[in-house]
Write an enzyme that holds these catalytic residues in place. Structure first.
Site, short mmCIF file in Angstrom:
data_model
loop_
_atom_site.label_atom_id
_atom_site.label_comp_id
_atom_site.label_asym_id
_atom_site.label_seq_id
_atom_site.Cartn_x
_atom_site.Cartn_y
_atom_site.Cartn_z
N MET A 1 37.51 40.87 39.48
CA MET A 1 36.08 40.73 39.26
C MET A 1 35.49 39.50 39.94
SD MET A 1 35.35 43.40 37.67
CE MET A 1 33.65 43.13 37.25
N ASP B 1 40.23 29.15 41.42
CA ASP B 1 41.29 29.85 40.70
C ASP B 1 42.48 28.89 40.60
OD1 ASP B 1 41.82 33.22 40.28
OD2 ASP B 1 43.51 31.84 40.03
N VAL C 1 41.29 35.14 32.94
CA VAL C 1 41.99 36.04 32.01
C VAL C 1 41.25 36.17 30.68
CG1 VAL C 1 44.38 35.91 32.75
CG2 VAL C 1 43.43 34.06 31.36
N GLU C 2 41.41 37.35 30.10
CA GLU C 2 40.70 37.66 28.86
C GLU C 2 41.43 37.04 27.66
OE1 GLU C 2 37.82 38.66 28.85
OE2 GLU C 2 37.35 40.31 27.51
N LYS D 1 39.62 30.55 27.70
CA LYS D 1 38.19 30.53 28.05
C LYS D 1 37.50 29.36 27.33
CE LYS D 1 37.51 35.47 29.05
NZ LYS D 1 37.21 35.90 30.38
N SER E 1 34.62 41.08 28.83
CA SER E 1 34.22 42.43 28.46
C SER E 1 34.54 42.73 27.00
CB SER E 1 34.86 43.46 29.38
OG SER E 1 36.22 43.22 29.51
N HIS F 1 27.92 40.59 32.34
CA HIS F 1 28.99 41.59 32.39
C HIS F 1 28.79 42.50 33.60
CE1 HIS F 1 31.25 45.23 30.76
NE2 HIS F 1 32.14 44.31 31.00
N ASN G 1 33.08 47.19 37.59
CA ASN G 1 34.01 47.34 38.69
C ASN G 1 33.87 48.75 39.28
OD1 ASN G 1 36.23 47.11 40.32
ND2 ASN G 1 37.75 47.30 38.68
N GLU H 1 25.11 43.83 32.73
CA GLU H 1 24.65 43.60 31.36
C GLU H 1 24.52 42.09 31.14
OE1 GLU H 1 26.27 47.37 28.76
OE2 GLU H 1 27.77 45.97 29.52
N ASN I 1 30.04 50.39 28.05
CA ASN I 1 31.39 50.80 27.65
C ASN I 1 31.39 51.51 26.31
OD1 ASN I 1 32.57 49.96 29.97
ND2 ASN I 1 33.34 48.02 29.15
P1 NAI Z 1 42.26 39.36 36.96
O1 NAI Z 1 43.52 39.23 36.22
O2 NAI Z 1 42.19 40.26 38.14
O3 NAI Z 1 41.80 37.90 37.45
C1 NAI Z 1 41.81 36.76 36.64
C2 NAI Z 1 41.99 35.55 37.54
O4 NAI Z 1 41.75 34.37 36.79
C3 NAI Z 1 43.38 35.42 38.12
O5 NAI Z 1 43.27 35.29 39.52
C4 NAI Z 1 43.94 34.15 37.49
O6 NAI Z 1 44.77 33.44 38.39
C5 NAI Z 1 42.68 33.39 37.20
N1 NAI Z 1 42.78 32.41 36.12
C6 NAI Z 1 43.36 32.56 34.91
N2 NAI Z 1 43.16 31.45 34.18
C7 NAI Z 1 42.44 30.60 34.92
C8 NAI Z 1 41.90 29.30 34.71
N3 NAI Z 1 42.09 28.65 33.56
N4 NAI Z 1 41.19 28.72 35.70
C9 NAI Z 1 41.01 29.36 36.86
N5 NAI Z 1 41.50 30.58 37.12
C10 NAI Z 1 42.19 31.21 36.16
O7 NAI Z 1 41.16 39.73 35.89
P2 NAI Z 1 39.79 40.56 36.05
O8 NAI Z 1 40.05 41.99 35.89
O9 NAI Z 1 39.09 40.08 37.25
O10 NAI Z 1 38.99 40.08 34.76
C11 NAI Z 1 38.40 38.82 34.66
C12 NAI Z 1 37.38 38.83 33.54
O11 NAI Z 1 36.42 39.83 33.81
C13 NAI Z 1 37.94 39.15 32.17
O12 NAI Z 1 37.24 38.41 31.22
C14 NAI Z 1 37.64 40.65 32.00
O13 NAI Z 1 37.50 41.00 30.66
C15 NAI Z 1 36.32 40.74 32.71
N6 NAI Z 1 35.97 42.07 33.23
C16 NAI Z 1 36.89 42.83 33.89
C17 NAI Z 1 36.53 44.09 34.39
C18 NAI Z 1 37.52 44.93 35.13
O14 NAI Z 1 37.23 46.13 35.36
N7 NAI Z 1 38.63 44.41 35.58
C19 NAI Z 1 35.16 44.62 34.24
C20 NAI Z 1 34.25 43.69 33.60
C21 NAI Z 1 34.68 42.47 33.10
#
Ligand code: NAI
Length: 661
Positions: free
Chosen positions: A324, A343, A397-398, A403, A425, A446, A449, A458, A496
């Site tokens: 995202m 990151d 990360v969720e 966070k 999310s 929000h 993807n 959102e 959702n």
């Molecule tokens: P992802 O796992 O693809 O990416 C998360 C990234 O955050 C990773 O690259 C990780 O190295 C980095 N990271 C983790 N902790 C960190 C920190 N303390 N400081 C800096 N970087 C850090 O996850 P994704 O899918 O992109 O999800 C990210 C957020 O977006 C979550 O909160 C998720 O709930 C939300 N989201 C995801 C959707 C999806 O379809 N994948 C849709 C809408 C929201």
């Protein structure tokens, strides 16, 4: 000699010392020009004045221009469409406007359209009734026929005139796709006769065109040859096939009627004009067109959530360069912003930058634009740019504690007035905001993807979030060309929450033995852009399953979806989910199901979605019924021609009541 018409409100009219009459449209109290009743009536007065002056030789030429920053004429005034609710009323208005355009066409003096800004729909049809069309090359200038998107086609003889100017293939493509053309592209196909560098050159160029008595030559002979049979019939066949790849005739008849019109009368302008009105009128009066106009208005409603003259974000900082975060940063850059990307894992940033480059190449026109976009996307592993950003978005990360500690740190670093947002999310905004000194500052943004494809974002209002922050977040969302939907902080927000029961219903049907192809075909038959099983495969079954669990859906956790996840079959990304995926496509069995069966199944599949949409309204997840419909259409692609889930349910109930009576 200077002549003016005193009573004009939407136009200015003067005749200069050289005998050139200038009509400048500048609709009172509006930022854009659209052709509504008053500007059309005033234009009729102007044309009458020009007719009289031309007959005495007092006027040598006539120029149509606009005084607005961003529009020549952006089409008919859609707000007035609701008054035209019956075919006779539509026909009357169309006939009057047609007659006016024909009078412009018949003026004995040269008539020039000098175009800056949007020149769309009825605006372009008016320009086509002129003898010579000049456009500037400015970024704000765009030409096109967006009518098909509203369930109609050009109905002011634009079909005939566009074909005469640009030839059948280019004109029909423009009308069938509704695509907006840049000035150079419009000139290349013949819709425009002359280009000038900027709007400041338009007046002089128009004056010269009048004095030189310039008349558009129309499409060249080789293009006109294609109007003859059997070529025309073959072209029509190709157009039909191409259009059918994109939309179904039963849902979107307008492009198909336009092809019929072309096929039957393409070589006979007189009959084509008459048939254009005959085919246009029922389309304009149809439920589908009314609903598509509703969708347009809903998008305007969402844009209006953003304050007009306030927060103007330029720099965004995104933390988390995964699926995202990387795509959010890249999208902001495509829309002209500067984005820094942070990151813990630098390889994630590198991957996101590589993906972004692909997006820039697809979205931006010139190598220079791609290069400058690459320069605007800044890798920032240590977060140096946080303090410069107008908007900071967290997409890591969720996990709540991770966070929370990130936001605690961010709060101290961000500049005053910057938006502080999370893309969570499933976590509660209130929990994430808990450790903040000022929890009222945190808002949810929000995204969906894939970020580049879905128009909705959102904007989540937590229990403590300040209204000002919500509005600033909306301003950011519109600044990156997305539609903001303000939602309450609650599980699944709106999209959702409404989508999940529909997905789970599809899973349940599959489990009960319905073939996956039948389920997906039934959803398409209803008008969804993609079948639910294919969609889950695309999104990732792990994510779909997680959403189901989060929302506590009865069957989640103990079904075929959970079983597939356990087996590591996560959909497209692993090569198998509900379908086996090869070369990015699901392998499907080709079975033709009974259409009535599909229709019934389609309705049954969406029923849980409609029920949930009703509950979400009761729970005030969003402000109004229209917001529910807007969110579900723009967030899930819910059959736009049905006008939204709640609108559809109401209409369906009305139809059933009428049938029963
Ligand atoms: P992802 O796992 O693809 O990416 C998360 C990234 O955050 C990773 O690259 C990780 O190295 C980095 N990271 C983790 N902790 C960190 C920190 N303390 N400081 C800096 N970087 C850090 O996850 P994704 O899918 O992109 O999800 C990210 C957020 O977006 C979550 O909160 C998720 O709930 C939300 N989201 C995801 C959707 C999806 O379809 N994948 C849709 C809408 C929201």
């Amino acid at each position: 000699m200077t002549t003016t018409l005193p009573d004009l409100q939407d136009w200015r009219f003067t005749v200069d010392f050289e005998g050139i009459a200038w009509a400048i449209i500048d609709r009172e109290g509006e930022s854009m020009n659209a052709l509504g009743r008053r500007p059309t009536e005033e234009l009729a007065d102007i044309v009458m004045a020009v007719e009289q002056a031309a007959s005495t030789g007092a006027v040598k030429g006539f120029v149509l221009m606009s005084a607005k920053e961003r529009s020549f004429i952006a089409g008919a005034d859609i707000r007035e469409f609701e008054d035209f609710d019956t075919e006779p009323k539509i026909e009357e208005v169309v006939k009057q406007t047609l007659e006016l355009f024909n009078r412009v066409d018949r003026l004995p003096v040269p008539v020039v359209a000098a175009i800056h800004g949007y020149c769309l729909g009825g605006g372009l049809e008016l320009a086509l009734a002129c003898d010579w069309r000049i456009a500037d090359r400015e970024e704000a200038t765009r030409l096109g026929f967006p009518e098909v998107k509203l369930g109609i086609f050009p109905g002011l003889n634009g079909t005939v005139r566009a074909i005469q100017a640009a030839g059948p293939t280019d004109a029909m493509t423009a009308m069938l796709t509704g695509r907006m053309l840049r000035p150079a592209a419009a000139k290349a196909i013949g819709l425009i006769d002359q280009l000038v560098p900027t709007r400041h050159n338009l007046r002089w160029a128009a004056r010269k065109a009048v004095l030189q008595n310039r008349r558009s030559p129309g499409a060249p002979w080789w293009k006109r040859l294609m109007l003859k049979q059997p070529v025309r019939g073959l072209l029509a066949k190709q157009m039909r096939a191409k259009t059918a790849e994109k939309v179904r005739e039963e849902h979107y008849p307008a492009p198909f009627r336009l092809i019929d019109l072309f096929e039957r009368y393409g070589n006979d302008p007189v009959r084509m004009r008459i048939a254009e009105t005959e085919l246009f009128t029922p389309l304009m009066a149809s439920e589908a067109s009314r609903n598509l106009r509703r969708v347009f208005k809903l998008s305007e409603m969402l844009k209006d959530e953003a304050p007009k003259n306030g927060f103007k974000p330029r720099r965004v900082h995104v933390i988390g360069a995964g699926t995202m975060g990387g795509d959010i940063a890249a999208w902001c850059v495509v829309q002209g912003m500067e984005a820094s990307l942070q990151d813990l894992d630098e390889t994630q940033i590198a991957k996101a930058l590589a993906r972004a480059k692909g997006l820039f190449k697809r979205q931006l026109r010139t190598p220079l634009a791609v290069e400058t976009a690459i320069a605007r996307l800044i890798p920032d592993p240590s977060g140096k740019h946080v303090k410069l950003a107008d908007v900071v978005i967290e997409a890591i990360v969720e996990k709540l504690d991770v966070k929370q500690s990130l936001f605690r740190k961010l709060e101290k670093e961000v500049k005053p007035g910057a938006v502080l947002a999370t893309n969570t999310s499933s976590l509660r905004l209130e929990d994430i905001a808990k450790p903040l000194a000022d929890p009222g500052r945190l808002v949810g943004l929000h995204f969906f993807n894939p970020v580049a494809q879905l128009p909705l974002v959102e904007v989540v209002r937590g229990a403590a979030t300040r209204e000002e922050e919500v509005r600033k977040a909306c301003a950011f969302v519109t600044a990156i060309n997305k539609l903001p939907l303000i939602v309450k902080s609650c599980p699944g927000f709106l999209v959702n929450r409404v989508l999940a029961p529909y997905m789970m219903e599809a899973v349940r049907r599959y489990q009960l033995g319905e073939p996956r192809e039948k389920i997906d075909q039934a959803a398409l038959k209803f008008g969804m852009p993609m079948g639910p099983l294919e969609l889950m495969d695309m999104v990732g079954l792990d994510i779909a399953n997680h959403v189901g669990e989060e929302l506590d859906l009865a069957s989640a956790g103990d079904n075929v979806l959970a079983a597939l996840v356990k087996q590591g079959k996560l959909g497209k990304k692993t090569g198998e989910g509900f379908y086996v995926w090869e070369q990015g496509k699901p392998k499907r069995e080709q079975v033709a199901y009974d259409q009535a069966e599909l229709e019934r199944l389609g309705r049954e599949l969406v029923k849980p979605m409609l029920d949930e949409a009703e509950r979400a309204l009761v729970d005030r997840v969003v402000a109004t019924e229209d917001h529910v419909d807007a969110g579900v259409i723009f967030g899930t692609g819910f059959a736009p021609f049905r006008g939204g889930p709640l609108h559809y349910r109401r209409k369906d109930a009305q139809a059933a009541a009428t049938a029963a009576a």
